[in-house]
Design a protein around this motif. Structure first.
Motif, PDB file in Angstrom:
ATOM      1  N   SER A 292       8.999   0.473   2.541  1.00  0.00           N
ATOM      2  CA  SER A 292       8.910   0.554   1.089  1.00  0.00           C
ATOM      3  C   SER A 292       8.047   1.755   0.707  1.00  0.00           C
ATOM      4  N   HIS A 293       8.498   2.463  -0.314  1.00  0.00           N
ATOM      5  CA  HIS A 293       7.762   3.679  -0.677  1.00  0.00           C
ATOM      6  C   HIS A 293       6.363   3.368  -1.209  1.00  0.00           C
ATOM      7  N   LEU A 294       6.092   2.092  -1.524  1.00  0.00           N
ATOM      8  CA  LEU A 294       4.776   1.742  -2.064  1.00  0.00           C
ATOM      9  C   LEU A 294       3.730   1.520  -0.973  1.00  0.00           C
ATOM     10  N   MET A 295       4.190   1.245   0.236  1.00  0.00           N
ATOM     11  CA  MET A 295       3.229   0.956   1.306  1.00  0.00           C
ATOM     12  C   MET A 295       2.979   2.219   2.125  1.00  0.00           C
TER      13      MET A 295
ATOM     14  N   LYS B   4     -12.366   4.252  -2.854  1.00  0.00           N
ATOM     15  CA  LYS B   4     -12.282   3.665  -1.513  1.00  0.00           C
ATOM     16  C   LYS B   4     -12.009   2.172  -1.629  1.00  0.00           C
ATOM     17  N   PRO B   5     -10.765   1.737  -1.361  1.00  0.00           N
ATOM     18  CA  PRO B   5     -10.485   0.295  -1.394  1.00  0.00           C
ATOM     19  C   PRO B   5     -11.059  -0.397  -0.161  1.00  0.00           C
ATOM     20  N   ALA B   6     -11.131  -1.733  -0.200  1.00  0.00           N
ATOM     21  CA  ALA B   6     -11.641  -2.507   0.938  1.00  0.00           C
ATOM     22  C   ALA B   6     -10.732  -2.323   2.149  1.00  0.00           C
ATOM     23  N   SER B   7     -11.328  -2.328   3.332  1.00  0.00           N
ATOM     24  CA  SER B   7     -10.553  -2.083   4.561  1.00  0.00           C
ATOM     25  C   SER B   7      -9.542  -3.193   4.846  1.00  0.00           C
ATOM     26  N   GLN B   8      -9.825  -4.422   4.370  1.00  0.00           N
ATOM     27  CA  GLN B   8      -8.878  -5.513   4.654  1.00  0.00           C
ATOM     28  C   GLN B   8      -7.650  -5.462   3.743  1.00  0.00           C
ATOM     29  N   THR B   9      -7.762  -4.781   2.597  1.00  0.00           N
ATOM     30  CA  THR B   9      -6.649  -4.748   1.634  1.00  0.00           C
ATOM     31  C   THR B   9      -6.426  -3.326   1.096  1.00  0.00           C
TER      32      THR B   9
ATOM     33  N   TYR C 278      -3.673  -1.369   1.132  1.00  0.00           N
ATOM     34  CA  TYR C 278      -2.353  -0.892   0.679  1.00  0.00           C
ATOM     35  C   TYR C 278      -2.190  -0.957  -0.832  1.00  0.00           C
ATOM     36  N   SER C 279      -2.736  -1.996  -1.468  1.00  0.00           N
ATOM     37  CA  SER C 279      -2.643  -2.053  -2.936  1.00  0.00           C
ATOM     38  C   SER C 279      -3.411  -0.881  -3.538  1.00  0.00           C
ATOM     39  N   GLY C 280      -4.497  -0.475  -2.872  1.00  0.00           N
ATOM     40  CA  GLY C 280      -5.269   0.679  -3.350  1.00  0.00           C
ATOM     41  C   GLY C 280      -4.498   1.969  -3.157  1.00  0.00           C
ATOM     42  N   LEU C 281      -3.924   2.148  -1.957  1.00  0.00           N
ATOM     43  CA  LEU C 281      -3.169   3.385  -1.691  1.00  0.00           C
ATOM     44  C   LEU C 281      -1.942   3.490  -2.600  1.00  0.00           C
ATOM     45  N   ALA C 282      -1.396   2.338  -2.989  1.00  0.00           N
ATOM     46  CA  ALA C 282      -0.218   2.359  -3.877  1.00  0.00           C
ATOM     47  C   ALA C 282      -0.547   3.049  -5.201  1.00  0.00           C
ATOM     48  N   TRP C 283      -1.838   3.043  -5.601  1.00  0.00           N
ATOM     49  CA  TRP C 283      -2.217   3.756  -6.831  1.00  0.00           C
ATOM     50  C   TRP C 283      -1.900   5.250  -6.714  1.00  0.00           C
ATOM     51  N   GLY C 284      -1.960   5.784  -5.491  1.00  0.00           N
ATOM     52  CA  GLY C 284      -1.601   7.199  -5.288  1.00  0.00           C
ATOM     53  C   GLY C 284      -0.121   7.423  -5.556  1.00  0.00           C
ATOM     54  N   VAL C 285       0.716   6.519  -5.040  1.00  0.00           N
ATOM     55  CA  VAL C 285       2.171   6.621  -5.265  1.00  0.00           C
ATOM     56  C   VAL C 285       2.463   6.533  -6.765  1.00  0.00           C
ATOM     57  N   LEU C 286       1.814   5.573  -7.416  1.00  0.00           N
ATOM     58  CA  LEU C 286       2.071   5.345  -8.850  1.00  0.00           C
ATOM     59  C   LEU C 286       1.587   6.534  -9.678  1.00  0.00           C
ATOM     60  N   ALA C 287       0.441   7.102  -9.302  1.00  0.00           N
ATOM     61  CA  ALA C 287      -0.077   8.265 -10.036  1.00  0.00           C
ATOM     62  C   ALA C 287       0.909   9.428  -9.917  1.00  0.00           C
ATOM     63  N   GLN C 288       1.471   9.601  -8.717  1.00  0.00           N
ATOM     64  CA  GLN C 288       2.461  10.676  -8.539  1.00  0.00           C
ATOM     65  C   GLN C 288       3.702  10.405  -9.389  1.00  0.00           C
TER      66      GLN C 288
ATOM     67  N   ASN D 177      -7.660  10.227  -6.200  1.00  0.00           N
ATOM     68  CA  ASN D 177      -7.699  10.381  -4.741  1.00  0.00           C
ATOM     69  C   ASN D 177      -8.071   9.029  -4.131  1.00  0.00           C
ATOM     70  N   ILE D 178      -7.352   8.639  -3.061  1.00  0.00           N
ATOM     71  CA  ILE D 178      -7.639   7.331  -2.444  1.00  0.00           C
ATOM     72  C   ILE D 178      -7.898   7.561  -0.956  1.00  0.00           C
ATOM     73  N   ILE D 179      -9.016   7.018  -0.507  1.00  0.00           N
ATOM     74  CA  ILE D 179      -9.425   7.275   0.877  1.00  0.00           C
ATOM     75  C   ILE D 179      -9.850   5.969   1.540  1.00  0.00           C
ATOM     76  N   THR D 180      -9.443   5.776   2.810  1.00  0.00           N
ATOM     77  CA  THR D 180      -9.771   4.539   3.534  1.00  0.00           C
ATOM     78  C   THR D 180     -10.577   4.884   4.785  1.00  0.00           C
TER      79      THR D 180
END
Ligand code: NAP
Length: 485
Positions: free
Chosen positions: A6-9, A180-185, A187-197, A207-210
């Protein structure tokens, strides 16, 4: 079921508009708490990558701060639409990494969109002042300007909406952000990068960094380019970040732990109180900062309330969040279950009785039975410690003042709830409770229109409401003289 393709993950970080891995190539595994299976990996970034993300945000800030409020509002509305267009897939992704029931996850994603829309609207209302001048030939202006690069750190319990509360006001004000989203979750944080684009937000604004929390956190708190730290998480880490941010005197917002009391008076509507209690206790398996931690119930209604709460609690359906009709998912991990067991053992050793639940669920893993314990007393650890699990401890009281005193007897001050049918009591108790959020005859009160935030050691600053933008702006006083008037 959402596919890994999925393009969101995204299994990469989002820096300056590019999807990148860690410099070292190192990764962290992400586990589904319901199945204990690995869903995928994300980059294990550290200080160097965090610094690059901050520099990308600083570059983007130079042009983003000059955009008109209207242009930012249009982009934020597009971001809202992108979230809603993907609500189902985002909710499934959230369930897979966090465990909550699908209906709750959809609600969380909807709430994220609502925050973004609210701040799209608020971006056009960041008013300054023209103040009556004490001088005939000078004028006084007070302006609000974006503070600069924002560093955001968020927890695992609301992996989407806790970022919405930070990305929304930051972008509306004209700030850029490194999150920086939590390490256990993650993907929902990184999805904000996809949505922003997808929304067309310029590169480097989000910018989202793990990766390593301490390495990324140290860079965010110590780098002078970052002008504000916004954090949601435990009080312990919040205090640490405040200390570190003091070195460069950054503005800070802290949304920290809670220890919510829930008071039920003799004159309350018992069915309404029980419905509110279930919602305020078992949502997200008891893993929210506003979840009830302590129930205080008056003598005259005690037996009826306990009987009905025990019945309602026993009926909750426990299971994997993606299964139909599930109302309670697993706890986030084994450590969370052990903490709940420890607090329960402490309570029962000091006289508490288990009325329903009280042990790991037959499903195994980190599933835990929804639990009610009676005969709770102040010397138990649950009086001060966040349970962060599906356990409802019930204390008994006889006098109103006694209940308010016990409710306030904590270092926390986030949410509280009480049920009464008496208007005078409603005002007395509301004014007596030292909490940032008060639910009167309501168990779920969060909404984008209202300022969310704690008092005492539950935090600083507000998220939501028109107040939420204040944390992202500098107030500047301008004196214009020599006007020859
Ligand atoms: P946590 O342990 O404080 O972690 C929160 C975030 O801080 C995570 O991203 C974590 O990263 C990061 N972190 C950990 N150590 C750090 C360090 N040394 N430097 C910089 N960052 C660091 O909290 P949690 O267990 O995830 O969340 C539960 C807590 O959040 C509860 O106390 C709850 O009440 C609170 N909460 C408050 C609100 C509110 O609005 N007031 C809302 C939700 C939750 P890693 O994941 O990589 O360790």
């Amino acid at each position: 079921m959402l596919k890994k393709t999925s393009h969101l993950m995204r299994e990469a970080n989002f820096i300056g508009g590019a999807w990148v891995g860690a410099d070292s190539g190192a990764t962290v595994e992400v586990v589904n708490p319901a199945t204990r299976e690995t869903i995928g990996t994300v980059p294990k970034c550290g200080q160097a990558e965090a610094r690059r993300a901050i520099e990308a945000a600083e570059n983007a800030f130079q042009s983003w701060k000059k955009t008109s409020a209207n242009d930012r509002a249009v982009l934020l509305r597009r971001l809202h639409d992108a979230i809603m267009d993907n609500q189902d897939a985002l909710a499934e992704l959230l369930v897979m990494e966090q465990g909550k029931p699908l209906a709750e996850a959809k609600g969380e994603v909807g709430m994220s969109a609502a925050y973004v829309l609210w701040y799209a609207e608020e971006s056009r209302r960041i008013y300054g002042d023209i103040v009556p001048s004490p001088w005939a030939d000078r004028r006084i202006l007070v302006t609000k300007e974006p503070i600069g690069v924002v560093g955001a750190i968020t927890p695992w319990n609301f992996p989407s909406s806790m970022l919405a509360r930070k990305i929304g006001p930051a972008l509306a004000a004209g700030c850029t952000i490194v999150a920086k989203p939590a390490s256990q979750t993650p993907y929902s944080g990184l999805a904000w990068g996809v949505l922003a684009q997808e929304a067309g937000i310029p590169d480097g604004v989000v910018n989202i960094i793990t990766g390593s929390a301490s390495a990324i956190g140290d860079e965010l708190t110590e780098n002078p380019l970052v002008r504000k730290i916004t954090f949601t998480g435990s009080t312990e880490i919040g205090k640490l970040l405040m200390q570190k941010a003091s070195g460069t005197v950054k503005k800070v917002s802290m949304e920290l732990g809670g220890n919510a009391p829930f008071l039920v008076f003799d004159d309350a509507d018992v069915d309404r109180a029980v419905a509110g209690a279930v919602a305020a206790k078992y949502r997200n398996s008891g893993q929210t900062c506003v979840c009830t931690n302590r129930f205080f119930v008056q003598d005259g209604i005690y037996d009826r309330f306990v009987e009905k709460l025990v019945e309602a609690t026993g009926e909750l359906k426990v299971g994997p969040g993606l299964d139909d009709g599930v109302q309670q998912g697993p706890l986030i991990d084994e450590g969370a279950v052990e903490k709940v067991e420890e607090l329960l053992a402490d309570a029962t050793s000091k006289g508490a009785r288990i009325a329903v639940g009280g042990k790991r669920h037959a499903l195994g893993g980190s599933f835990f039975e929804p639990t009610v314990i009676t005969d709770a007393s102040p010397q138990m650890r649950i009086m001060e410690e966040e349970i962060f699990g599906p356990v409802a401890p019930i204390f008994r009281f006889s006098q109103e003042e006694e209940a308010v005193r016990m409710a306030n007897d904590t270092s926390f001050g986030l949410a509280c709830y009480f049920y009464t049918g008496d208007l005078g009591r409603a005002f007395r108790v509301m004014e007596g409770l030292k909490y940032g959020l008060v639910g009167v005859n309501e168990g779920v009160i969060t909404t984008v229109e209202a300022p969310f935030g704690g008092l005492k050691e539950s935090g600083l600053g507000k998220e939501g409401g028109y107040q939420g933008i204040d944390d992202y702006v500098d107030t500047k006083y301008v004196c214009i003289g020599g006007l020859g008037l």
